[in-house]
Design an enzyme around this catalytic site. Structure first.
Site, PDB file in Angstrom:
ATOM      1  N   LYS A  22       4.509  -9.894  19.479  1.00  0.00           N
ATOM      2  CA  LYS A  22       6.132  -9.276  19.051  1.00  0.00           C
ATOM      3  C   LYS A  22       6.442  -8.132  18.971  1.00  0.00           C
ATOM      4  CE  LYS A  22       5.963 -10.327  14.236  1.00  0.00           C
ATOM      5  NZ  LYS A  22       6.340  -8.725  13.274  1.00  0.00           N
ATOM      6  N   ASN A  23       4.950  -7.755  18.645  1.00  0.00           N
ATOM      7  CA  ASN A  23       5.589  -6.098  17.846  1.00  0.00           C
ATOM      8  C   ASN A  23       5.226  -5.048  18.679  1.00  0.00           C
ATOM      9  OD1 ASN A  23       5.016  -7.243  15.229  1.00  0.00           O
ATOM     10  ND2 ASN A  23       3.275  -6.262  14.790  1.00  0.00           N
ATOM     11  N   ARG A  92      12.807  -6.298   9.657  1.00  0.00           N
ATOM     12  CA  ARG A  92      12.620  -4.856   9.764  1.00  0.00           C
ATOM     13  C   ARG A  92      12.327  -3.523  10.663  1.00  0.00           C
ATOM     14  NH1 ARG A  92      11.079  -3.085   5.275  1.00  0.00           N
ATOM     15  NH2 ARG A  92      10.147  -1.886   6.344  1.00  0.00           N
ATOM     16  N   CYS A 116       9.817  -6.098   0.934  1.00  0.00           N
ATOM     17  CA  CYS A 116       9.898  -7.272   1.616  1.00  0.00           C
ATOM     18  C   CYS A 116       8.669  -8.007   1.412  1.00  0.00           C
ATOM     19  CB  CYS A 116       9.656  -7.307   3.162  1.00  0.00           C
ATOM     20  SG  CYS A 116       8.348  -6.896   4.069  1.00  0.00           S
ATOM     21  N   ARG A 121       7.372  -0.620   1.527  1.00  0.00           N
ATOM     22  CA  ARG A 121       7.567  -0.858   2.694  1.00  0.00           C
ATOM     23  C   ARG A 121       8.716   0.531   3.447  1.00  0.00           C
ATOM     24  NH1 ARG A 121       6.920  -5.564   6.610  1.00  0.00           N
ATOM     25  NH2 ARG A 121       6.604  -3.899   8.221  1.00  0.00           N
ATOM     26  N   PRO A 122       8.529   1.544   2.943  1.00  0.00           N
ATOM     27  CA  PRO A 122       9.476   2.376   2.605  1.00  0.00           C
ATOM     28  C   PRO A 122       9.814   2.999   4.245  1.00  0.00           C
ATOM     29  CG  PRO A 122       7.899   3.259   0.945  1.00  0.00           C
ATOM     30  CD  PRO A 122       7.558   1.988   1.742  1.00  0.00           C
ATOM     31  N   ASP A 124      10.454   6.242   4.688  1.00  0.00           N
ATOM     32  CA  ASP A 124      10.661   8.285   4.194  1.00  0.00           C
ATOM     33  C   ASP A 124      10.359   9.066   6.227  1.00  0.00           C
ATOM     34  OD1 ASP A 124       8.660   6.590   3.267  1.00  0.00           O
ATOM     35  OD2 ASP A 124       7.614   8.839   2.715  1.00  0.00           O
ATOM     36  N   GLN A 125       9.161   8.083   6.663  1.00  0.00           N
ATOM     37  CA  GLN A 125       8.329   8.868   7.793  1.00  0.00           C
ATOM     38  C   GLN A 125       9.002   9.226   9.093  1.00  0.00           C
ATOM     39  OE1 GLN A 125       5.108  10.855   6.767  1.00  0.00           O
ATOM     40  NE2 GLN A 125       5.844  10.006   4.891  1.00  0.00           N
ATOM     41  N   ASP A 304      -2.689  -7.591  10.117  1.00  0.00           N
ATOM     42  CA  ASP A 304      -1.559  -8.999  10.181  1.00  0.00           C
ATOM     43  C   ASP A 304      -2.934 -10.083  10.504  1.00  0.00           C
ATOM     44  OD1 ASP A 304       0.375  -7.387  10.199  1.00  0.00           O
ATOM     45  OD2 ASP A 304       1.048  -7.154  12.601  1.00  0.00           O
ATOM     46  N   ARG A 396       9.555 -16.651  13.039  1.00  0.00           N
ATOM     47  CA  ARG A 396       9.445 -14.946  13.226  1.00  0.00           C
ATOM     48  C   ARG A 396       8.602 -13.956  14.485  1.00  0.00           C
ATOM     49  NH1 ARG A 396       8.735 -10.909   8.555  1.00  0.00           N
ATOM     50  NH2 ARG A 396       8.767 -10.208  10.875  1.00  0.00           N
TER      51      ARG A 396
HETATM   52  C1  LIG Z   1       7.134  -4.849  14.095  1.00  0.00           C
HETATM   53  C2  LIG Z   1       5.606  -3.969  13.324  1.00  0.00           C
HETATM   54  O1  LIG Z   1       5.097  -3.538  14.762  1.00  0.00           O
HETATM   55  N1  LIG Z   1       5.005  -4.146  12.685  1.00  0.00           N
HETATM   56  C3  LIG Z   1       4.288  -4.278  12.689  1.00  0.00           C
HETATM   57  C4  LIG Z   1       4.037  -2.484  11.901  1.00  0.00           C
HETATM   58  O2  LIG Z   1       4.904  -2.883  10.706  1.00  0.00           O
HETATM   59  P1  LIG Z   1       5.416  -1.136   9.814  1.00  0.00           P
HETATM   60  O3  LIG Z   1       5.500  -0.311  11.047  1.00  0.00           O
HETATM   61  O4  LIG Z   1       6.705  -1.236   9.327  1.00  0.00           O
HETATM   62  O5  LIG Z   1       3.847  -0.717   9.120  1.00  0.00           O
HETATM   63  P2  LIG Z   1       3.988   0.945   9.149  1.00  0.00           P
HETATM   64  O6  LIG Z   1       2.403   1.317   9.731  1.00  0.00           O
HETATM   65  O7  LIG Z   1       5.291   1.813   9.213  1.00  0.00           O
HETATM   66  O8  LIG Z   1       2.913   0.507   7.698  1.00  0.00           O
HETATM   67  C5  LIG Z   1       1.668   1.046   7.186  1.00  0.00           C
HETATM   68  C6  LIG Z   1       2.122   1.562   5.947  1.00  0.00           C
HETATM   69  O9  LIG Z   1       2.762   2.606   5.523  1.00  0.00           O
HETATM   70  C7  LIG Z   1       3.627   2.918   4.785  1.00  0.00           C
HETATM   71  N2  LIG Z   1       4.857   3.408   5.299  1.00  0.00           N
HETATM   72  C8  LIG Z   1       5.025   3.200   6.298  1.00  0.00           C
HETATM   73  C9  LIG Z   1       6.004   4.047   7.068  1.00  0.00           C
HETATM   74  C10 LIG Z   1       6.825   5.149   6.345  1.00  0.00           C
HETATM   75  O10 LIG Z   1       7.536   5.905   6.405  1.00  0.00           O
HETATM   76  N3  LIG Z   1       6.308   4.801   5.247  1.00  0.00           N
HETATM   77  C11 LIG Z   1       5.167   4.231   4.016  1.00  0.00           C
HETATM   78  O11 LIG Z   1       4.821   4.938   3.057  1.00  0.00           O
HETATM   79  C12 LIG Z   1       3.706   1.026   4.523  1.00  0.00           C
HETATM   80  O12 LIG Z   1       4.851   0.807   3.504  1.00  0.00           O
HETATM   81  C13 LIG Z   1       2.147   0.442   4.931  1.00  0.00           C
HETATM   82  O13 LIG Z   1       2.119   0.722   3.022  1.00  0.00           O
HETATM   83  O14 LIG Z   1       2.452  -2.185  11.638  1.00  0.00           O
HETATM   84  C14 LIG Z   1       2.402  -2.680  10.478  1.00  0.00           C
HETATM   85  C15 LIG Z   1       0.417  -2.443  10.029  1.00  0.00           C
HETATM   86  O15 LIG Z   1      -0.303  -2.550  10.871  1.00  0.00           O
HETATM   87  C16 LIG Z   1       1.918  -4.673  10.737  1.00  0.00           C
HETATM   88  O16 LIG Z   1       1.365  -4.921   9.775  1.00  0.00           O
HETATM   89  C17 LIG Z   1       3.468  -4.979  11.178  1.00  0.00           C
HETATM   90  O17 LIG Z   1       3.036  -5.714  11.774  1.00  0.00           O
HETATM   91  C1  LIG Z   2       4.391  -7.581   9.309  1.00  0.00           C
HETATM   92  C2  LIG Z   2       4.671  -8.095  10.202  1.00  0.00           C
HETATM   93  O1  LIG Z   2       5.770  -7.678  10.689  1.00  0.00           O
HETATM   94  P1  LIG Z   2       6.906  -7.317  10.269  1.00  0.00           P
HETATM   95  O2  LIG Z   2       6.434  -5.771  10.262  1.00  0.00           O
HETATM   96  O3  LIG Z   2       7.869  -7.743  11.575  1.00  0.00           O
HETATM   97  O4  LIG Z   2       7.804  -8.078   9.215  1.00  0.00           O
HETATM   98  C3  LIG Z   2       3.115  -8.431  11.335  1.00  0.00           C
HETATM   99  O5  LIG Z   2       3.734  -8.837  12.117  1.00  0.00           O
HETATM  100  O6  LIG Z   2       2.612  -9.579  10.232  1.00  0.00           O
END
Ligand SMILES: CC(=O)N[C@H]1[C@@H](OP(=O)(O)OP(=O)(O)OC[C@H]2O[C@@H](n3ccc(=O)[nH]c3=O)[C@H](O)[C@@H]2O)O[C@H](CO)[C@@H](O)[C@@H]1O
Ligand SMILES: C=C(OP(=O)(O)O)C(=O)O
Length: 416
Positions: A22-23, A92, A116, A121-122, A124-125, A304, A396
């Site tokens: 999926k990812n 997301r 969520c 999960r902001p 901002d980056q 995950d 999902r």
């Molecule tokens: C579709 C997908 O690939 N989803 C994966 C992706 O989610 P996703 O890419 O959303 O997760 P991130 O790696 O971005 O998040 C890591 C941490 O950084 C924080 N953060 C992130 C971005 C930002 O702009 N600001 C910020 O504060 C998040 O809230 C979290 O605490 O990586 C996660 C961490 O391995 C996995 O659990 C998800 O399955």
């Molecule tokens: C958190 C997950 O996915 P998503 O980032 O799509 O919500 C996940 O695959 O466990």
């Protein structure tokens, strides 16, 4: 709303084919926005998130055709540079259209994802990085409005490691003018899979698989063919299932080299694994041993997989400690597992688990994707019947999980 009804206590025996990740599939589908050429993708998993992404991409004018695990995309006639709230709120990963649309068309309007179940999960980056590349970004009415004449390469250091943040900036940088360096980049295999596809499309990327990606922008990308990488999380989920229930299963179409830490932990649990080519055979005899771990970015223990390992720990012969460092609210499965008779206490971001002799089936509620998978594992290990509600979370991210599990002997049915 569909439910799963599971009668526990069945040992698993047989073969399961692992689907594409999926990812990896979600960002790779978004890469279709970067080119007017054809993207021919195989091993695309049959997930609800993939369906949602294809609908969202179709709304932009991207031409989508799908035949099972084969998807062809053509971005020659994109005319709507938007991801509406109705789509983003259900998935997301929709944020991944922002970088490609902006880089290729100089404009994008994408709904803010919002929080969520597992955390705030902001994004901002993603925004900070695109601004550094020269985008003008405003946020109004819950939407990100991004504009630029042409993105310009620069050095970006993200405050933390972010998977989709890295992917968004990587895709944007492929069409920027000059060189972009992404420091503190995520090294997840799914980021690497996306980067490999982008290279096949004509992008110039160095440092793939490392935390420093260097991208030389090119004026345009062309079409390519690509097979989506195997889903390491689906693989490890089924390995946890056999660790919890006992049995002997063969997982095919997968990869072991991207699962090091999870496989080490499963060996500690007592699972006997033999890898050969793209298959893993897993055998489990006695009661699982407890394993303690803390989640970290790749190549560390994946967040995950935290919930699924917790399910195994609930019936292990001893105590264990699990610390979640990535998301601030990823213990929603704990209360539900305790309803099945588990003994788990939470202190801050750590769960303390005392293995019990048996779990007993009960009605439970799925709260997010991996929580749902962990409840399936706990229910298969429990005595009697469990009904899991709200399994749309499971759909999902798992490709026909109940079909794959019932084919290897689990007593699991979907109630419509
Ligand atoms: C579709 C997908 O690939 N989803 C994966 C992706 O989610 P996703 O890419 O959303 O997760 P991130 O790696 O971005 O998040 C890591 C941490 O950084 C924080 N953060 C992130 C971005 C930002 O702009 N600001 C910020 O504060 C998040 O809230 C979290 O605490 O990586 C996660 C961490 O391995 C996995 O659990 C998800 O399955
Ligand atoms: C958190 C997950 O996915 P998503 O980032 O799509 O919500 C996940 O695959 O466990």
């Amino acid at each position: 709303m569909d439910k799963l009804q599971i009668v526990g206590g069945k040992r698993l025996k047989g073969k399961i084919a692992i689907s594409g990740a999926k990812n990896a599939a979600l960002p790779i589908l978004c890469a279709g926005l970067l080119t007017a050429g054809d993207l021919e993708l195989t091993n695309v998993p049959g997930l609800h998130d993939v369906k949602t992404m294809l609908t969202l991409l179709g709304q932009t004018g991207l031409k989508v055709s799908r035949d099972g695990e084969r998807v062809t995309l053509n971005g020659g006639a994109i005319d709507k540079l938007e991801a509406p709230y109705e789509m983003v709120k259900t998935m997301r990963a929709s944020i991944l259209v922002l970088g490609p649309l902006l880089a290729r068309f100089g404009e994008a309007k994408v709904s803010l994802p919002g929080g969520c179940a597992i955390g705030s999960r902001p994004v901002d980056q993603h925004i900070k990085g695109l601004q550094a590349l020269g985008a003008e970004i405003t946020i109004e009415g819950g939407y990100i409005y991004a504009k630029c004449k042409k993105l310009r390469g620069t050095r970006i250091v993200t405050d933390m490691i972010t998977v989709t943040g890295t992917e968004n900036l990587l895709m944007a940088a492929t069409l920027a003018e000059g060189e972009t360096v992404l420091e503190n980049a995520a090294r997840e295999p799914e980021v690497t899979d996306l980067a490999n596809l982008l290279v096949a499309m004509g992008a110039k990327i160095e440092g793939i698989g490392t935390d420093r990606l260097t991208i030389q922008g090119v004026p345009e990308l062309h079409g390519a063919s690509h097979a989506v990488i195997a889903d390491r999380i689906e693989t490890a989920t089924f390995l946890c299932a056999v660790a919890a229930t006992g049995g002997d299963i063969l997982l095919t179409n997968t990869r072991c080299d991207i699962l090091d830490v999870a496989l080490d932990k499963l060996r500690e649990v007592g699972l006997i694994m033999t890898a050969a080519g793209d298959s893993i055979r897993a055998q489990m005899g006695g009661r699982p041993k407890p394993v303690s771990f803390r989640t970290t970015e790749y190549p560390g223990f994946p967040t995950d997989m935290q919930a699924q390992f917790m399910a195994v720990n609930t019936i292990a012969g001893g105590t264990s400690r699990v610390t979640e460092t990535i998301f601030e609210n990823r213990f929603m499965h704990v209360q539900e597992m305790n309803r099945l008779g588990a003994s788990i206490q939470i202190e801050g971001n750590t769960a303390f688990i005392r293995g019990v002799d048996k779990l007993v089936g009960a009605p439970v509620m799925a709260t997010d994707l991996r929580a749902s998978a962990s409840l399936v594992i706990a229910a298969m290990a429990a005595q009697g019947q469990t009904v899991i509600e709200r399994i749309y979370h499971l759909d999902r991210g798992y490709d026909r999980m109940e079909v794959k599990l019932s084919a290897v002997g689990a007593d699991i049915v979907r109630i419509k």
